[in-house]
Design an enzyme around this catalytic site. Structure first.
Site, mmCIF file in Angstrom:
data_model
loop_
_atom_site.group_PDB
_atom_site.id
_atom_site.type_symbol
_atom_site.label_atom_id
_atom_site.label_comp_id
_atom_site.label_asym_id
_atom_site.label_seq_id
_atom_site.Cartn_x
_atom_site.Cartn_y
_atom_site.Cartn_z
ATOM 1 N N LYS A 166 84.280 160.255 74.173
ATOM 2 C CA LYS A 166 84.017 158.840 73.829
ATOM 3 C C LYS A 166 82.533 158.522 73.686
ATOM 4 O O LYS A 166 82.151 157.714 72.856
ATOM 5 C CB LYS A 166 84.650 157.909 74.843
ATOM 6 C CG LYS A 166 84.223 158.175 76.252
ATOM 7 C CD LYS A 166 85.060 157.402 77.251
ATOM 8 C CE LYS A 166 84.763 157.892 78.656
ATOM 9 N NZ LYS A 166 85.379 159.195 78.974
ATOM 10 N N GLU A 170 91.526 160.534 68.598
ATOM 11 C CA GLU A 170 92.581 159.753 69.246
ATOM 12 C C GLU A 170 92.412 159.710 70.761
ATOM 13 O O GLU A 170 92.660 158.681 71.403
ATOM 14 C CB GLU A 170 93.951 160.361 68.900
ATOM 15 C CG GLU A 170 95.155 159.638 69.470
ATOM 16 C CD GLU A 170 95.245 158.201 68.970
ATOM 17 O OE1 GLU A 170 95.612 158.005 67.819
ATOM 18 O OE2 GLU A 170 94.956 157.277 69.751
ATOM 19 N N GLY A 188 93.399 157.588 76.477
ATOM 20 C CA GLY A 188 94.050 158.852 76.833
ATOM 21 C C GLY A 188 95.194 159.188 75.892
ATOM 22 O O GLY A 188 94.986 159.365 74.689
ATOM 23 N N ILE A 196 97.636 157.315 74.895
ATOM 24 C CA ILE A 196 98.185 156.200 74.109
ATOM 25 C C ILE A 196 97.737 156.309 72.653
ATOM 26 O O ILE A 196 96.547 156.392 72.393
ATOM 27 C CB ILE A 196 97.679 154.834 74.645
ATOM 28 C CG1 ILE A 196 97.938 154.705 76.135
ATOM 29 C CG2 ILE A 196 98.321 153.691 73.881
ATOM 30 C CD1 ILE A 196 97.261 153.481 76.753
ATOM 31 N N GLY A 219 91.254 161.515 94.112
ATOM 32 C CA GLY A 219 90.846 162.095 92.829
ATOM 33 C C GLY A 219 90.980 161.138 91.657
ATOM 34 O O GLY A 219 90.822 161.541 90.507
ATOM 35 N N GLU A 245 85.655 159.203 90.557
ATOM 36 C CA GLU A 245 84.677 160.258 90.748
ATOM 37 C C GLU A 245 83.755 159.937 91.918
ATOM 38 O O GLU A 245 83.632 158.783 92.325
ATOM 39 C CB GLU A 245 83.852 160.428 89.467
ATOM 40 C CG GLU A 245 84.759 160.702 88.284
ATOM 41 C CD GLU A 245 84.034 161.339 87.119
ATOM 42 O OE1 GLU A 245 83.014 162.001 87.333
ATOM 43 O OE2 GLU A 245 84.522 161.172 85.994
ATOM 44 N N LYS A 247 84.462 152.482 75.021
ATOM 45 C CA LYS A 247 85.779 152.455 74.370
ATOM 46 C C LYS A 247 85.969 151.190 73.520
ATOM 47 O O LYS A 247 86.478 151.275 72.404
ATOM 48 C CB LYS A 247 86.875 152.587 75.429
ATOM 49 C CG LYS A 247 86.892 153.994 76.051
ATOM 50 C CD LYS A 247 87.811 154.055 77.255
ATOM 51 C CE LYS A 247 87.901 155.465 77.820
ATOM 52 N NZ LYS A 247 88.582 155.477 79.140
#
Lengths: 406, 406
Positions: B100, B124, B129, B131, B182, B185, B200
């Site tokens: 991205k 894409e 992700g 979608i 997890g 981060e 995004k």
């Protein structure tokens, strides 16, 4: 210049002409060419409407005009749409349609002709109105083995069920209200009996399995038997009742059905209300995705048709591969489909009934709604449709049976 | 045979290899060709992993191999990804990416090169992700003038906000828990400060307007200042707080921003919870559509990358037009964007404060939560961001300011 001919100047057809006019500039930019409506075919006259100037009553004029690149078939019904579509493809014209009956019945054959002739047969508007679902299935979800596709595919029934849930109203009253508002047709059978949803899930399933799924083979139940009391129980269970078209892969076989289903608050489709549609897809690597939007209506449906026209213009001479063979898919037998069931049954106040329920269904979860007396309501564990049908047949005075997905 | 090279064997890269292996047969069928991973580029060694056999450390091996048709760039970051992508395109290889940062920064330039060379640059996986959203914007929503695109675009922050809403927990506690699981981060800045969502929404807006939208110009606020008390008020208002990336067309100009927003129960994104993402689009003829799914994760993201690989194979030699010029788009000034605001302010128990609020904001709606004392909370009417900022600066002890969309 790309010339198109619109077959049928009804709701969707006039919507297509309107959308092409309203967003002319951006549509032409995206198509990379100027899209021009050369003809509109309709048996009627439209005095005073500018469409009158391009109106024709004879399909052969369109068919024989080599300048027409794309035919937009928005007539509905199988004939004469089928003949016109076939002739158009054979004459070298791509076809874009919103006609779910025709796509469900002859999609595989028409796609094969389009492929052979390096043309396109596109039908984004046939399922989910304005929601992009056909193209995503064909060109986005290509990395996945899709194991489930489930949708609220009919806006009329979803409106009715939403009103029943929110207002505690009876089916007949809400239907009448929906008819008065124009959300339901005077003859509502195709919607309320689930036939419309059945054709749509047949199309989606055909695309998922890549083979022809005959809609006649899909077990279909409508919403006419759903009552206010069912919704009272659903509420007590923090659930709602939705008419779902669903196809699931179990042990390598797809099982399809259309029926009202009680879904819980965690279900992705639970918040799809009113006239909206939602389509949920589960892929083996993608996990869950959902597509949501207006499943019907003049402009949203026309928007999907026009997006197909743009794609057809962009892909002139190049077939956008759609894997949907004419080979019939062997759907699993409906009787073998595992489901949970919600059951309401007359309370005989006998120990016999309770024992009978336990004997038939094993441990069940009883559901109580304080205001409702004189009946027992319970949720079964998962069992085969066939086994359930056999067992429930042994009981008298069954008020309600609804599948449960939670 | 279509040979691909995967740049980067991290989470997404190893996911791509896994997806191609797991769904090999159906992917090849849909691509109409056999997809073969010829190289994986990574600086590290992976002893014991079968990838070791095709592992290379020098990008030039890939670049100079004429058999490599498609490069999958899943390294992340701007460099060396930018150089590698440009070189690959110039060498006649299509590129598919999940990166991205790179798409947001150099998308227009890389698309132009791809177009000139009759190749494809596909991304894409860079937004949402698994979608499907980039391809629908590019090829499905082509009949519409899109007037709004708003998304929950970051799974980490959505998980944190959902936990805060459901458990009444503090931001710091939930962040720590998310890091332990997890979902966040160790250095969570890019997520919690909204930088990830900003890139995004810049990509989505660029596709919508067809011009380059620089992410540096998008006003961006994160979620670090949101407190448990804010959620108590949201609950009282039957609302929730979500980090939204949004672009809206107002009087012909697009305004973009990233900020936490209080949305009501009627908002299509209200039920997008946990690590899920949702993207809402409003078109002038389509009305509302929404796309929902897993916005991150190894396999969902890899699924989107592989769907691009399939598309690149299907469109060998044929650029899939993406309208995203290098020309800069003049986004509207953030200060001119109209918004409603939720404000919490220390209660001085004076008539002066109440009069001051009325003088600054006109009629406001006060919100009460019985458990919270010592402060005033209210909702303003809609006003320009710039005017609000100027007026709120005149008050001391402002605890909270959150935009409101209901």
């Amino acid at each position: 210049m790309a010339n198109i001919a619109v077959l049928g100047y009804g709701t969707v057809g006039s919507g297509v002409v309107e959308v092409l006019r309203t967003n002319r500039e951006s549509i032409n930019k995206r198509a990379g060419d100027e899209i021009h409506v050369k003809y509109v075919l309709d048996l009627r006259e439209f005095e005073g409407d500018p469409v009158q100037e391009i109106l024709v009553h004879d399909f052969n004029i369109i068919l024989q005009d080599p300048e027409v690149d794309i035919v937009v078939e928005v007539m509905g019904g199988v004939e004469p749409a089928y003949t016109f579509t076939k002739e158009a493809l054979l004459a070298g014209k791509s076809v874009c349609t919103s006609n779910k009956e025709l796509v469900a019945k002859h999609g595989a054959e028409l796609l094969a002709i389009a492929k052979e002739k390096h043309l396109n047969y596109l039908f984004e508007a046939s399922v989910g109105g304005g929601i992009p679902i056909i193209r995503p299935l064909n060109s986005s979800l290509t990395a996945d083995e899709i194991t489930e596709i489930t949708g609220i595919l009919n806006g009329t029934t979803n409106y009715i069920l939403t009103e029943m849930a929110e207002k505690g109203a009876a089916f007949e009253d809400v239907l009448k209200d929906a008819q008065d508002k124009g959300y339901a047709e005077r003859n509502p059978e195709a919607d309320v009996e689930g036939y419309d949803a059945c054709r749509k899930i047949a199309i989606l399933t055909s695309l998922v399995v890549g083979e022809q799924v005959d809609y006649e083979k899909i077990h279909t139940e409508g919403i006419t038997k759903i009552t206010e009391k069912d919704f009272q129980y659903a509420k007590a269970l923090k659930a709602s009742i939705k008419l779902l078209g669903t196809s699931k892969k179990i042990d390598g076989t797809f099982y399809s059905m259309v029926a009202p289903v009680m879904i819980g608050e965690q279900h992705p489709l639970i918040s799809v209300n009113g006239v909206f549609n939602g389509i949920f897809v589960h892929g083996n690597v993608l996990d869950d995705v959902m597509f949501y939007g207006r499943g019907a209506g003049k402009l949203p449906t026309a928007s999907a048709v026009v997006s197909d026209v743009v794609d057809a213009v962009k892909h002139k001479g190049c077939n956008i591969m759609t894997i949907w063979d004419e080979r019939k898919n062997n759907l699993g037998k409906y009787e073998d489909l595992p489901n949970r069931f919600f059951v309401r049954i007359k309370d005989q106040n006998t120990q016999d009934l309770l024992s009978g329920i336990q004997e038939a269904f094993g441990e069940v979860s009883y559901v109580k709604v304080p205001e409702i007396t004189g009946e027992l309501a319970f949720l079964t564990k998962e069992l085969r449709e066939g086994d359930f049908a056999e067992k429930i047949a042994g009981f008298d005075d069954v008020y309600s049976v609804i599948r449960v997905d939670f």
